[in-house]
Design an enzyme around this catalytic site. Structure first.
Site, PDB file in Angstrom:
ATOM      1  N   GLU A 174       0.888  -1.173   0.000  1.00 29.20           N
ATOM      2  CA  GLU A 174       0.000   0.000   0.000  1.00 29.20           C
ATOM      3  C   GLU A 174       0.918   1.213   0.000  1.00 29.20           C
ATOM      4  O   GLU A 174       1.433   1.613   1.042  1.00 29.20           O
ATOM      5  CB  GLU A 174      -0.904  -0.017   1.250  1.00 29.20           C
ATOM      6  N   CYS A 191      -2.208   9.607   2.536  1.00 26.99           N
ATOM      7  CA  CYS A 191      -1.760   8.937   1.306  1.00 26.99           C
ATOM      8  C   CYS A 191      -2.678   9.262   0.137  1.00 26.99           C
ATOM      9  O   CYS A 191      -2.218   9.345  -0.997  1.00 26.99           O
ATOM     10  CB  CYS A 191      -1.697   7.438   1.524  1.00 26.99           C
TER      11      CYS A 191
HETATM   12  P1  NAD Z   1       8.144   4.797   5.032  1.00 23.72           P
HETATM   13  O1  NAD Z   1       8.148   3.958   3.810  1.00 23.72           O
HETATM   14  O2  NAD Z   1       9.298   5.680   5.287  1.00 23.72           O
HETATM   15  O3  NAD Z   1       7.975   3.878   6.346  1.00 23.72           O
HETATM   16  C1  NAD Z   1       6.939   2.944   6.520  1.00 23.72           C
HETATM   17  C2  NAD Z   1       7.381   1.864   7.487  1.00 23.72           C
HETATM   18  O4  NAD Z   1       8.454   1.133   6.911  1.00 23.72           O
HETATM   19  C3  NAD Z   1       7.878   2.354   8.839  1.00 23.72           C
HETATM   20  O5  NAD Z   1       7.385   1.486   9.854  1.00 23.72           O
HETATM   21  C4  NAD Z   1       9.397   2.223   8.725  1.00 23.72           C
HETATM   22  O6  NAD Z   1      10.041   1.986   9.957  1.00 23.72           O
HETATM   23  C5  NAD Z   1       9.539   1.014   7.828  1.00 23.72           C
HETATM   24  N1  NAD Z   1      10.792   0.985   7.054  1.00 23.72           N
HETATM   25  C6  NAD Z   1      11.596   2.016   6.710  1.00 23.72           C
HETATM   26  N2  NAD Z   1      12.634   1.582   5.994  1.00 23.72           N
HETATM   27  C7  NAD Z   1      12.502   0.239   5.867  1.00 23.72           C
HETATM   28  C8  NAD Z   1      13.251  -0.784   5.208  1.00 23.72           C
HETATM   29  N3  NAD Z   1      14.371  -0.508   4.536  1.00 23.72           N
HETATM   30  N4  NAD Z   1      12.785  -2.049   5.262  1.00 23.72           N
HETATM   31  C9  NAD Z   1      11.634  -2.333   5.911  1.00 23.72           C
HETATM   32  N5  NAD Z   1      10.891  -1.414   6.570  1.00 23.72           N
HETATM   33  C10 NAD Z   1      11.321  -0.143   6.531  1.00 23.72           C
HETATM   34  O7  NAD Z   1       6.788   5.628   4.955  1.00 23.72           O
HETATM   35  P2  NAD Z   1       6.258   6.753   5.936  1.00 23.72           P
HETATM   36  O8  NAD Z   1       7.081   7.990   5.766  1.00 23.72           O
HETATM   37  O9  NAD Z   1       6.086   6.208   7.299  1.00 23.72           O
HETATM   38  O10 NAD Z   1       4.792   6.990   5.326  1.00 23.72           O
HETATM   39  C11 NAD Z   1       4.538   7.869   4.290  1.00 23.72           C
HETATM   40  C12 NAD Z   1       4.341   7.156   2.971  1.00 23.72           C
HETATM   41  O11 NAD Z   1       3.380   6.125   3.127  1.00 23.72           O
HETATM   42  C13 NAD Z   1       3.792   8.050   1.892  1.00 23.72           C
HETATM   43  O12 NAD Z   1       4.446   7.763   0.683  1.00 23.72           O
HETATM   44  C14 NAD Z   1       2.315   7.663   1.811  1.00 23.72           C
HETATM   45  O13 NAD Z   1       1.706   7.933   0.587  1.00 23.72           O
HETATM   46  C15 NAD Z   1       2.390   6.221   2.101  1.00 23.72           C
HETATM   47  N6  NAD Z   1       1.110   5.754   2.626  1.00 23.72           N
HETATM   48  C16 NAD Z   1       0.358   4.918   1.882  1.00 23.72           C
HETATM   49  C17 NAD Z   1      -0.875   4.507   2.361  1.00 23.72           C
HETATM   50  C18 NAD Z   1      -1.753   3.569   1.584  1.00 23.72           C
HETATM   51  O14 NAD Z   1      -2.728   3.093   2.153  1.00 23.72           O
HETATM   52  N7  NAD Z   1      -1.465   3.271   0.336  1.00 23.72           N
HETATM   53  C19 NAD Z   1      -1.319   4.942   3.596  1.00 23.72           C
HETATM   54  C20 NAD Z   1      -0.503   5.803   4.321  1.00 23.72           C
HETATM   55  C21 NAD Z   1       0.711   6.188   3.837  1.00 23.72           C
END
Ligand code: NAD
Length: 469
Positions: A216, A250
């Site tokens: 997602e 998002c």
């Molecule tokens: P992010 O990708 O930075 O982090 C998400 C999660 O992944 C966190 O728990 C983080 O600790 C973990 N993470 C970070 N690096 C990782 C790695 N290398 N391997 C595994 N896990 C890792 O995202 P964010 O800044 O927390 O959220 C914002 C983003 O999420 C935006 O792009 C937004 O559009 C998207 N988003 C999508 C939805 C959806 O339903 N499609 C909903 C909310 C947010």
């Protein structure tokens, strides 16, 4: 790699896997009880969760937390509880005439242990909504919430431990390193919500274990305003969709595509709507802060970069920001190479791009990745149908923003760079189930006639089959 961390994660997974193996097909009553506990936990701790989110964000409107994080989980759990018995039922599937009297049955079976990785922007909802679906489908759940909302994540870990045994559902807090180790575990399904770049890394980690993934992700979601749109209504709904959670959503409209002659009047109405909803920005309890100083600086950087490249920046208010409340900004005449036109904004900035013909607007959308959401505003049904047919998007709301996300009867998920797979309601139940086809043969089947030694009977039967299928 941190060996102690790996061992801790492996232990948590092993405990859940053993528990699953001891109960591979949890009954309706067991699943119901888990969902009821999740519902009770959410109701009991809703206010505390909202307070934790406010501390994590610097400030977060309590109402936004109660609606978008707490109510959404409650309504998702209730929806699942009401339909659980039906979702669990094996279903008869049609059996072709030449296979009768055998039967086809499709059974839905839990996958096992599911990993959920959640982002910070709706920290409770995006951890618990997948958990509702996974528990309903009879799985065990390990959750890795975001490190950017440490108070909410810690509270979530505590309340989950109070309401669930660790081998049912368990929260493992930590940063990106923990996320990395977490996503390398051999789960039966991995459900990731977050950014597109991290989604790519997660998909690669999962591929090593052949773990199926739901991604997602995010991206730039356009809002296309048609010439037939009611400008007042459009402005009000767009301003709400953009400023809810200060644009850290998002599915927030990322940028607008507007008929050139409507640009000025729509801009004025948007500014007026923003001021109506938020008479002030400084100190306004209804307006949410930007989650961290780094994210605040990034958004300020996007404004500065656009301004330096000649964009007009219209701020909705003259207030100075406080507690990281960022004054909303409309950006006009933004050159396409400005960073704000390249990356997902995820904040209260709204570039407004004029178009002359709808085809120009469609070409603009097609130059980018397939978005998570698309919004269309207008009254002309034929124009709407044409845009729907000519664009891909994870989901669409027509004449409003965000609300398609609340539809439990519809799948929620991206397409292309905005993600793969879907959840919500029965779609989530199916994501976390193996739909196992059972072909139940009859003792009267004529399949022996197809066995070797092959001869005239086989040829005659094949000719007959060709005629009846
Ligand atoms: P992010 O990708 O930075 O982090 C998400 C999660 O992944 C966190 O728990 C983080 O600790 C973990 N993470 C970070 N690096 C990782 C790695 N290398 N391997 C595994 N896990 C890792 O995202 P964010 O800044 O927390 O959220 C914002 C983003 O999420 C935006 O792009 C937004 O559009 C998207 N988003 C999508 C939805 C959806 O339903 N499609 C909903 C909310 C947010």
């Amino acid at each position: 790699m941190d060996i102690a961390l790996q061992e801790r994660l492996q232990l948590a997974l092993t405990a859940q896997r053993r528990a699953f193996e001891a109960e591979r097909m949890p009954s309706y009553a067991v699943r119901r009880d888990r969902l009821e506990r999740l519902l009770k936990m959410t109701r009991q701790h809703g206010e505390a969760l909202a307070a934790a989110m406010a501390r994590d964000f610097g400030h977060r409107a309590r109402q936004e937390s109660l609606l978008a994080d707490v109510f959404t989980v409650e309504s998702g759990a209730k929806h699942a509880l009401h339909r659980l018995r039906r979702w669990m039922k094996p279903r008869r599937v049609e059996t072709p005439l030449h296979f009768l009297p055998a039967r086809n049955v499709l059974m839905r079976q839990p996958l096992g242990v599911v990993g959920v990785v959640a982002p910070w922007n709706y920290p409770y909802y995006l951890a618990m909504a997948p958990a509702v679906a996974a528990l309903a489908a009879g799985n065990r759940v390990l959750i890795k919430p975001s490190e950017l909302t440490p108070e909410t994540s810690a509270l979530m870990a505590r309340i989950v431990a109070e309401h669930f045994a660790p081998e049912e559902m368990h929260v493992i807090t930590g940063d990106a390193e923990v996320g990395k180790a977490f996503t390398q575990l051999p789960f039966d399904h991995l459900f990731f919500t977050g950014s597109t770049p991290v989604g790519r890394i997660v998909a690669q980690a999962a591929a090593k274990n052949l773990t199926p993934v739901t991604l997602e992700l995010g991206g730039k979601s356009p809002a296309l305003v048609d010439r037939s749109a009611d400008l007042g209504l459009t402005a009000s709904r767009l301003a709400f969709g953009k400023l809810f959670n200060a644009g850290q959503t998002c599915v927030a409209p990322d940028y607008l595509l507007v008929p050139r002659e409507l640009m000025e009047p729509l801009t004025q109405r948007l500014l007026a709507e923003m001021r109506r909803m938020y008479p002030t920005i400084a100190g306004n309890a209804d307006y949410t802060s930007i989650v961290s100083p780094r994210h605040f600086a990034r958004l300020q950087g996007l404004i500065d970069d656009a301004a330096q490249r000649g964009a007009r920046v219209l701020r909705s208010h003259v207030d100075q920001p406080d507690d990281r409340r960022l004054v909303p900004a409309l950006l006009l005449d933004v050159p396409p190479d400005a960073t704000v036109m390249q990356e997902e904004i995820f904040g209260p900035l709204l570039p407004i791009v004029p178009y002359d013909q709808v085809d120009d607007a469609l070409a603009h959308i097609h130059r980018g990745d397939r978005p998570l959401a698309l919004y269309w505003f207008g009254q002309d049904g034929a124009a709407r149908d044409r845009v729907m047919a000519q664009t891909h998007a994870g989901g669409v709301t027509v004449n409003d923003c965000l609300w398609h996300l609340g539809q439990e009867e519809q799948p929620f998920g991206g397409v292309g760079a905005s993600g793969m797979g879907a959840y919500h309601g029965e779609w989530g139940f199916r994501t976390f189930s193996k739909e196992k086809p059972l072909f139940i043969q009859s003792r009267f089947a004529g399949t022996k006639l197809f066995q070797p030694p092959y001869g005239a009977t086989f040829e005659r039967l094949l000719a007959l089959l060709k005629r009846i299928v």
